[in-house]
Scaffold this motif. Structure first.
Motif, PDB file in Angstrom:
ATOM      1  N   ILE A 287       0.859  -1.196   0.000  1.00 47.01           N
ATOM      2  CA  ILE A 287       0.000   0.000   0.000  1.00 47.01           C
ATOM      3  C   ILE A 287       0.886   1.234   0.000  1.00 47.01           C
ATOM      4  N   GLN A 288       0.423   2.272  -0.634  1.00 45.71           N
ATOM      5  CA  GLN A 288       1.157   3.536  -0.556  1.00 45.71           C
ATOM      6  C   GLN A 288       0.826   4.209   0.775  1.00 45.71           C
ATOM      7  N   PRO A 289       1.830   4.726   1.471  1.00 47.25           N
ATOM      8  CA  PRO A 289       1.551   5.376   2.762  1.00 47.25           C
ATOM      9  C   PRO A 289       0.484   6.469   2.647  1.00 47.25           C
ATOM     10  N   ALA A 290       0.443   7.148   1.515  1.00 47.30           N
ATOM     11  CA  ALA A 290      -0.556   8.211   1.352  1.00 47.30           C
ATOM     12  C   ALA A 290      -1.975   7.643   1.395  1.00 47.30           C
ATOM     13  N   LEU A 291      -2.153   6.444   0.871  1.00 44.34           N
ATOM     14  CA  LEU A 291      -3.488   5.842   0.912  1.00 44.34           C
ATOM     15  C   LEU A 291      -3.836   5.449   2.346  1.00 44.34           C
ATOM     16  N   THR A 292      -2.854   4.924   3.076  1.00 44.58           N
ATOM     17  CA  THR A 292      -3.096   4.602   4.483  1.00 44.58           C
ATOM     18  C   THR A 292      -3.528   5.859   5.237  1.00 44.58           C
ATOM     19  N   SER A 293      -2.820   6.946   5.000  1.00 42.79           N
ATOM     20  CA  SER A 293      -3.184   8.205   5.666  1.00 42.79           C
ATOM     21  C   SER A 293      -4.599   8.630   5.286  1.00 42.79           C
ATOM     22  N   ALA A 294      -4.920   8.492   4.001  1.00 49.07           N
ATOM     23  CA  ALA A 294      -6.249   8.912   3.537  1.00 49.07           C
ATOM     24  C   ALA A 294      -7.339   8.063   4.186  1.00 49.07           C
ATOM     25  N   ILE A 295      -7.075   6.777   4.360  1.00 48.34           N
ATOM     26  CA  ILE A 295      -8.063   5.894   4.978  1.00 48.34           C
ATOM     27  C   ILE A 295      -8.275   6.294   6.447  1.00 48.34           C
ATOM     28  N   CYS A 296      -7.175   6.531   7.162  1.00 45.90           N
ATOM     29  CA  CYS A 296      -7.286   6.961   8.564  1.00 45.90           C
ATOM     30  C   CYS A 296      -8.050   8.278   8.664  1.00 45.90           C
ATOM     31  N   GLN A 297      -7.774   9.160   7.734  1.00 47.69           N
ATOM     32  CA  GLN A 297      -8.432  10.461   7.721  1.00 47.69           C
ATOM     33  C   GLN A 297      -9.930  10.306   7.460  1.00 47.69           C
ATOM     34  N   ALA A 298     -10.281   9.425   6.529  1.00 53.43           N
ATOM     35  CA  ALA A 298     -11.696   9.215   6.192  1.00 53.43           C
ATOM     36  C   ALA A 298     -12.453   8.673   7.410  1.00 53.43           C
ATOM     37  N   ARG A 299     -11.840   7.735   8.119  1.00 56.78           N
ATOM     38  CA  ARG A 299     -12.499   7.156   9.303  1.00 56.78           C
ATOM     39  C   ARG A 299     -12.746   8.241  10.350  1.00 56.78           C
ATOM     40  N   ALA A 300     -11.691   9.017  10.615  1.00 57.32           N
ATOM     41  CA  ALA A 300     -11.792  10.020  11.678  1.00 57.32           C
ATOM     42  C   ALA A 300     -12.790  11.113  11.319  1.00 57.32           C
ATOM     43  N   SER A 301     -12.686  11.634  10.117  1.00 58.66           N
ATOM     44  CA  SER A 301     -13.570  12.759   9.793  1.00 58.66           C
ATOM     45  C   SER A 301     -15.028  12.300   9.700  1.00 58.66           C
ATOM     46  N   TRP A 302     -15.246  11.069   9.223  1.00 58.72           N
ATOM     47  CA  TRP A 302     -16.621  10.562   9.151  1.00 58.72           C
ATOM     48  C   TRP A 302     -17.250  10.520  10.547  1.00 58.72           C
ATOM     49  N   LEU A 303     -16.528   9.979  11.510  1.00 63.57           N
ATOM     50  CA  LEU A 303     -17.083   9.802  12.846  1.00 63.57           C
ATOM     51  C   LEU A 303     -17.117  11.104  13.641  1.00 63.57           C
ATOM     52  N   MET A 304     -16.177  12.004  13.365  1.00 67.47           N
ATOM     53  CA  MET A 304     -16.117  13.234  14.144  1.00 67.47           C
ATOM     54  C   MET A 304     -17.030  14.327  13.587  1.00 67.47           C
ATOM     55  N   ASP A 305     -17.271  14.289  12.272  1.00 71.12           N
ATOM     56  CA  ASP A 305     -18.087  15.355  11.673  1.00 71.12           C
ATOM     57  C   ASP A 305     -19.560  15.248  12.049  1.00 71.12           C
ATOM     58  N   ASN A 306     -20.024  14.037  12.316  1.00 71.82           N
ATOM     59  CA  ASN A 306     -21.443  13.855  12.620  1.00 71.82           C
ATOM     60  C   ASN A 306     -21.552  12.723  13.641  1.00 71.82           C
ATOM     61  N   VAL A 307     -22.037  13.058  14.814  1.00 70.61           N
ATOM     62  CA  VAL A 307     -22.058  12.057  15.888  1.00 70.61           C
ATOM     63  C   VAL A 307     -23.059  10.930  15.606  1.00 70.61           C
ATOM     64  N   ALA A 308     -23.926  11.131  14.619  1.00 67.37           N
ATOM     65  CA  ALA A 308     -24.873  10.063  14.255  1.00 67.37           C
ATOM     66  C   ALA A 308     -24.221   9.046  13.316  1.00 67.37           C
ATOM     67  N   ASN A 309     -23.088   9.406  12.736  1.00 64.19           N
ATOM     68  CA  ASN A 309     -22.415   8.480  11.815  1.00 64.19           C
ATOM     69  C   ASN A 309     -21.816   7.299  12.571  1.00 64.19           C
ATOM     70  N   GLN A 310     -21.740   6.193  11.864  1.00 64.54           N
ATOM     71  CA  GLN A 310     -21.127   4.995  12.442  1.00 64.54           C
ATOM     72  C   GLN A 310     -20.061   4.468  11.485  1.00 64.54           C
ATOM     73  N   ALA A 311     -19.246   3.558  11.977  1.00 66.28           N
ATOM     74  CA  ALA A 311     -18.221   2.971  11.115  1.00 66.28           C
ATOM     75  C   ALA A 311     -17.774   1.638  11.680  1.00 66.28           C
ATOM     76  N   VAL A 312     -17.343   0.785  10.787  1.00 68.06           N
ATOM     77  CA  VAL A 312     -16.771  -0.499  11.187  1.00 68.06           C
ATOM     78  C   VAL A 312     -15.460  -0.641  10.432  1.00 68.06           C
TER      79      VAL A 312
END
Lengths: 418, 374
Positions: A287-312
């Motif tokens: 994996i490219q490190p940039a993609l790993t960073s993007a995935i971590c970022q997507a998880r965090a912003s999804w859950l932090m931007d809206n408290v009703a959002n969920q993730a697995v």
């Protein structure tokens, strides 16, 4: 083999090679019927151990079968084209002729794409010059080795050249473009825009595939059925895993139409099991490190931007399911990051799609509703509407464009006498 | 909360590089778990993030299992805060040279105090504890006190506890750029030729506005007892083909000092109170109140010694913003979990560079089209 695919370092090498394949193609007219014979043998050879494990090769083998390609040739060029015949049309007759040399700029993320693109141009009788991204050189060499093996008379290999060079070698891209009568360009925005600015001859035909994204939609009857849920989830997992979700036909989001008494979270749990299973079968090797960073970022912003959002998601970057509500496509992350969005009405979702969306994968229990959604999606700019599970099936038209016809000249001869 | 603060302060009071790694990690794990429980619960989004983290916070047995945030979440506007607006004393901003949007870090009085103490404890370990004349290779404006302060200002201020006097040797040139005040610099050099002096500047600024102009006029300053600290990354110098050796040699020639006296430190505004100067072995060490985890991009698990990965910084110091566990955009090499030849205990790493921008995004990458449409 060395002549066919090799690393190049100067524009002169490309010019010389292009002249060679152009002369071969011009001197030896070849019919699709003969090409299909070679393709059939090539497909069979690709099943051998040296190539069978290359990602996409199982699909390529199916693609190369006569049963797959003959109908495509007939649909795009006409029945007579198979044997190189003229086709009658009133007082006129028509015949497909190659445009000449077709340059191919495949995306770097799909192992078999250089070869897929090349097969389309060859069926039109063209010579092909396909730029091979360095990352794909080893796999492409193995795939082309099988063509060399079955094409003893060099019917096809004499009209193919595959230069390997890095994407930032503008001088080599220019050399390819200047020599091309047509171009098939695939890839992301940056890549496509860069290729389009090259100095093609004024007569060159350009066929651009991508960049676009894809989404899926399921009505309540499909996703809420406990009997079918697992099957759908396995299909979705396979759609996401292929090409690491970087293809234009990869679903980035899936919309679930709400149903009273049924909960998307249950569907997501089934999807999680399917993702875990697919990940065990096909773990990521790099994996490219940039993609790993993007995935971590997507998880965090999804859950932090809206408290009703969920993730697995697991502790690693292997896959991510983001669950929420809405009718808009979230910003795609790729890397097996799928947004699952509950929507009140799929019509509202489809009404918001635009030309960015290439494929809509549908799981709709009611056939009449499916036709309604498909018509609306087509009107909004979507080019392919297929059953969920078939989003990557490469069959023309692709991106709303035929695959062989754009690289042929349909010559019309109006007869002077009856 | 007061007990938690007391424990943070106790850790901060320890010698920064003397705690055995196992003890260090155990203390950090417990403190960080409590900070996350007590502080992150103040923000709904952070609470939601922790709730969905694949490892339950209370049952986590490794620092690496705790929920970390990608550093980009600190670019949020308004800034992420764990304290009331009235308690915010200052907002730090990152330089944002490559990422466009700066991070914004809110500091309350307690975090600001710990930030100063943290930097002082680390710098003292490398420089000694006495005060000395402090030459800042920057303009006075860059460190001006105010509600907002940039990365350069924060670094300049962080070293003030070591100063008997502060001199800025750059100023505006009247054309929108900055320029070296040669007369002032030469006066400073003559006045402090024989005594220890501390010099600080951003890496690129030192090179462009101090080394290059002085080399061009063949000027050297006889100050063998200086210690030159610099930070801020190498990207712009790499673009000019200036490597670390060239840089260190250039500075050492100007000041007639040993290249050992040129100390590069890695630091980021988001990791308040922690700087990572190079030791004599060329490694960067982590103080007792912090830790670095180098994560394998493929698995996000900590790498083994000698391997490279994405740097995660951990710190117990902030209580005003969620900067406890941050996955950075930097790549590093994990040199050792203990046993550096310099004698400092604990993890030591080397900075490798920024995470390269993704090159292959495939035909499904429509970023530009979306940007244009927006």
């Amino acid at each position: 083999m060395n002549d066919l695919i090799r690393v190049v370092d100067s524009p002169a090498e490309i010019s010389t090679a292009v002249t060679g394949v152009r002369e071969c193609a011009a001197a030896n007219e070849i019919t699709p019927n003969i090409i299909l014979d070679v393709f059939e043998a090539w497909g069979a050879a690709l099943g051998e151990p040296e190539t069978a494990d290359i990602p996409g090769v199982p699909f390529l083998r199916l693609w190369l079968r006569r049963n797959t390609l003959e109908p495509i040739v007939i649909r795009e060029l006409g029945r007579g084209a198979l044997y190189g015949d003229w086709m009658e049309e009133g007082r006129a007759r028509l015949k497909a002729y190659p445009v000449g040399v077709v340059g191919h700029w495949p995306a770097g993320n799909v192992e078999i794409q250089p070869v897929l693109s090349m097969t389309c141009a060859l069926l039109g009788g063209n010579a092909s010059v396909a730029r091979i991204p360095s990352r794909l050189s080893e796999q492409t060499q193995r795939i082309m080795g099988k063509l060399v093996q079955v094409d003893g008379n060099r019917l096809l290999t004499e009209r193919v050249f595959m230069p390997i060079f890095d994407h930032d070698r503008r001088d080599l891209h220019e050399a390819m473009a200047k020599a091309a009568d047509g171009a098939m360009i695939w890839g992301g925005e940056e890549a496509v825009l860069r290729v389009r600015t090259l100095s093609f001859p004024h007569w060159a035909r350009l066929a651009v595939f991508g960049p676009r994204i894809s989404v899926a939609a399921m009505d309540a009857g499909s996703w809420s059925s406990s009997g079918e849920r697992e099957l759908w989830c396995r299909r979705i997992a396979r759609e996401v895993w292929q090409f690491d979700q970087q293809a234009c036909s990869s679903p980035q989001a899936i919309f679930l139409e709400k149903k009273q008494g049924y909960f998307a979270a249950e569907f997501v749990q089934a999807l999680r099991i399917a993702f875990e299973s697919e990940n065990r079968l096909h773990p990521r090797r790099a994996i490219q490190p940039a993609l790993t960073s993007a995935i971590c970022q997507a998880r965090a912003s999804w859950l932090m931007d809206n408290v009703a959002n969920q993730a697995v998601f697991p502790t690693g970057p292997d896959w991510t399911i983001l669950l929420g509500h809405g009718s808009d496509i979230p910003r795609p992350t790729q890397g097996k990051t799928l947004s699952v969005l509950e929507a009140d009405d799929l019509i509202k979702v489809i009404e918001r799609l635009d030309g960015n969306v290439q494929t809509l994968g549908l799981a709709i229990a009611d056939a009449e509703r499916e036709r309604e959604l498909a018509s609306l999606a087509a009107k909004r700019g979507v080019s392919r509407i297929v059953k969920l599970g078939h989003m990557h099936v490469f069959f023309p038209p692709w991106d709303g464009v035929d695959l062989i016809r754009p690289m042929v000249r349909m010559v019309r001869h109006v007869c002077q006498t009856d | 909360m007061s007990e938690l603060v007391e424990r943070i302060d106790q850790l901060l009071a320890r010698p920064p590089y003397a705690t055995p790694p196992a003890e260090h990690l155990a203390i950090l794990l417990e403190l960080l778990k409590e900070e996350l429980e007590q502080l992150w619960c103040r923000d709904g989004g952070l609470r939601n993030y922790v709730r969905h983290w694949p490892v339950d916070l209370r049952s986590a047995t490794r620092l690496a299992d705790l929920p970390y945030l990608p550093v980009a979440v600190l670019k949020a506007q308004p800034p992420l805060s764990l304290v009331k607006a009235s308690e915010i004393k200052r907002t730090l901003t990152s330089s944002a040279t490559t990422s466009q949007l700066p991070s914004r870090i809110v500091l309350d009085a307690a975090t600001a105090r710990r930030m100063t103490k943290g930097v002082a404890a680390i710098a003292q370990n490398f420089l000694g504890s006495f005060r000395r004349p402090y030459l800042v290779v920057d303009t006075p404006d860059s460190a001006r006190s105010g509600l907002e302060m940039g990365a350069r200002g924060a670094a300049i201020q962080g070293l003030r506890p070591f100063a008997t006097e502060v001199t800025y040797c750059l100023g505006p040139d009247g054309k929108g750029d900055i320029v070296l005040d040669r007369d002032l610099l030469i006066r400073f050099a003559r006045a402090h030729a024989d005594c220890p002096v501390l010099i600080y500047g951003f890496t690129y600024i030192l090179w462009k506005y101090l080394v290059q102009p002085l080399v061009a006029t063949n000027t050297s300053l006889d100050m063998p007892s200086v210690h030159i600290l610099h930070s801020g990354g190498w990207k712009r110098l790499q673009d000019e083909a200036v490597n670390k050796e060239t840089f260190n040699t250039g500075l050492a020639r100007i000041f007639n000092c040993s290249t050992d006296h040129v100390l590069d430190f890695y630091g980021m505004v988001e990791n308040v109170g922690v700087i990572y100067p190079d030791c004599v072995e060329g490694n960067k060490h982590v103080p007792t109140f912090a830790e670095i985890i180098v994560r394998d991009p493929l698995t996000l698990e900590p790498v083994t010694e000698g391997e490279r990965g994405i740097i995660q910084v951990c710190s117990v110091l902030p209580t005003s913003f969620p900067g406890h566990l941050l996955l950075t955009d930097d790549l590093g090499e994990l040199v050792a979990y203990d046993g550096c030849g310099c004698g400092r205990r604990g993890t030591c790493v080397r900075f490798v560079g920024r995470v390269p921008k993704s090159e292959l995004r495939g035909c499904g990458n429509i970023e530009l089209r979306r940007r244009v449409a927006a």
